[in-house]
Design a protein around this motif. Structure first.
Motif, PDB file in Angstrom:
ATOM      1  N   PRO A 171       0.827  -1.208   0.000  1.00 43.11           N
ATOM      2  CA  PRO A 171       0.000   0.000   0.000  1.00 43.11           C
ATOM      3  C   PRO A 171       0.862   1.258   0.000  1.00 43.11           C
ATOM      4  O   PRO A 171       1.871   1.333   0.695  1.00 43.11           O
ATOM      5  CB  PRO A 171      -0.794  -0.120   1.310  1.00 43.11           C
ATOM      6  N   THR A 226      -4.829   1.042   1.266  1.00 42.10           N
ATOM      7  CA  THR A 226      -5.574   0.276   2.259  1.00 42.10           C
ATOM      8  C   THR A 226      -6.583   1.219   2.902  1.00 42.10           C
ATOM      9  O   THR A 226      -6.217   2.331   3.307  1.00 42.10           O
ATOM     10  CB  THR A 226      -4.664  -0.293   3.362  1.00 42.10           C
ATOM     11  N   VAL A 266       0.217  -2.087   7.989  1.00 44.37           N
ATOM     12  CA  VAL A 266      -0.296  -2.374   6.648  1.00 44.37           C
ATOM     13  C   VAL A 266       0.673  -1.913   5.563  1.00 44.37           C
ATOM     14  O   VAL A 266       0.665  -2.456   4.452  1.00 44.37           O
ATOM     15  CB  VAL A 266      -1.689  -1.749   6.410  1.00 44.37           C
ATOM     16  N   ALA A 272      -2.435  -6.613   2.501  1.00 39.96           N
ATOM     17  CA  ALA A 272      -3.324  -5.488   2.798  1.00 39.96           C
ATOM     18  C   ALA A 272      -3.513  -4.562   1.606  1.00 39.96           C
ATOM     19  O   ALA A 272      -4.307  -3.622   1.674  1.00 39.96           O
ATOM     20  CB  ALA A 272      -2.777  -4.693   3.984  1.00 39.96           C
ATOM     21  N   THR A 275      -7.234  -3.287  -0.204  1.00 37.85           N
ATOM     22  CA  THR A 275      -8.278  -3.907   0.610  1.00 37.85           C
ATOM     23  C   THR A 275      -9.004  -2.847   1.424  1.00 37.85           C
ATOM     24  O   THR A 275      -8.457  -1.783   1.736  1.00 37.85           O
ATOM     25  CB  THR A 275      -7.704  -4.953   1.586  1.00 37.85           C
TER      26      THR A 275
END
Length: 310
Positions: A171, A226, A266, A272, A275
């Motif tokens: 991310p 994320t 994350v 991650a 998401t």
């Protein structure tokens, strides 16, 4: 030039008689030679000169090797300091005889060692400051445990490539939204059983609707992201495990400290990436590495999303 970058570092420095070398082949580089346990020896290695400036691998998930081996177990080291005889971060990997194999070495699974002994209080691995690489074949694993796949004599490990992986799967942006953003106006919802933000969304001038619009902007941006939807946040001390869910149905409370830690974690988790999930505190458990791993492995990528290569 290979010989300008890599050089042998064998047990001869400790009185042994093992010998190794590295040379170019048609498909990569060949690390080979003879390893002997005579004179209390038993290791061979090749190591790079210190990189100047050091490599910055921040954002990558780990190192990927493409190798063809001889069935033995080898080690790969990275070093985060310019000392020649300092702490190395090690990963052991097995090879298959005469078969090309891809080995992924997650940074989070590296073991800090000094002369084959685990360093319990070592500094965390720093991927932004990599001074050298090293390949090794040793009769020892760690803390005097024997390498179960070690045999003295001739060895060879052909290396096609050494590269990072995962740098395009992490991310790049973390949005802290709210649990409940999709609930206003949901058919059949009993508002009396919902958190205050859902129950009084209209009085709050559509606060959750605006948060949902913010999520949609992030998801359509083309940036790997994320979206975290915490349940009711409190000022309680952190340290609890969390519970993740997807679908915007759970209720509960969670410490702001634990959400702050989640935001940091994350950024290092490929699972991650892209998401959206809800999070609340787990009253029954304290946070642990095992629980974190299980939580991230449970996540599903948002529909119609894929990882963006940058």
């Amino acid at each position: 030039d290979l010989k300008e970058t890599w050089g042998a570092l064998d047990d001869i420095v400790m009185g042994g008689v093992s010998e190794s070398s590295i040379r170019l082949t048609g498909t990569g580089a060949l690390f080979s030679g003879n390893v002997s346990t005579a004179n209390s020896g038993g290791f061979v290695s090749v190591r790079t000169r210190n990189f100047d400036p050091p490599m910055n691998l921040l954002g990558a998930a780990g190192i990927e090797l493409r190798v063809k081996g001889d069935g033995k177990r080898y080690k790969f080291f990275l070093r985060c300091e310019d000392k020649w005889d300092g702490v190395g971060y090690s990963y052991s990997f097995d090879t298959v005889y005469n078969i090309w194999t891809t080995i992924r070495i997650p940074f989070k699974d590296l073991t800090p060692v000094f002369r084959a002994k685990v360093v319990e209080n070592a500094q965390p691995f720093n991927p932004s400051q990599i001074y050298s690489y090293q390949l090794m074949l040793s009769k020892f694993e760690y803390n005097r445990e024997l390498n179960p796949k070690f045999t003295p004599g001739f060895f060879q490990l052909e290396v096609e490539s050494i590269k990072t992986y995962g740098s395009d799967q992490l991310p790049k942006f973390v949005l802290v939204s709210s649990a409940g953003v999709t609930r206003p106006g949901r058919p059949g919802l009993n508002l009396d059983e919902q958190p205050p933000a859902v129950k009084f969304n209209d009085q709050l001038k559509g606060l959750l609707n605006w948060k949902l619009k913010g999520e949609e902007v992030v998801r359509s941006s083309g940036i790997n992201y994320t979206v975290i939807r915490p349940c009711g946040m409190t000022e309680q001390p952190g340290g609890q495990a969390l519970i993740f869910d997807q679908g915007d149905n759970i209720k509960g409370i969670v410490s702001r400290d634990d959400i702050a830690e989640l935001c940091i974690k994350v950024l290092e988790e490929t699972q991650a990436c892209n998401t959206t999930f809800e999070a609340k505190g787990d009253k029954e458990n304290q946070a642990s590495a095992e629980i974190w791993k299980k939580l991230f492995n449970s996540l599903e990528v948002d529909k119609n999303k894929s990882v963006v290569t940058v």
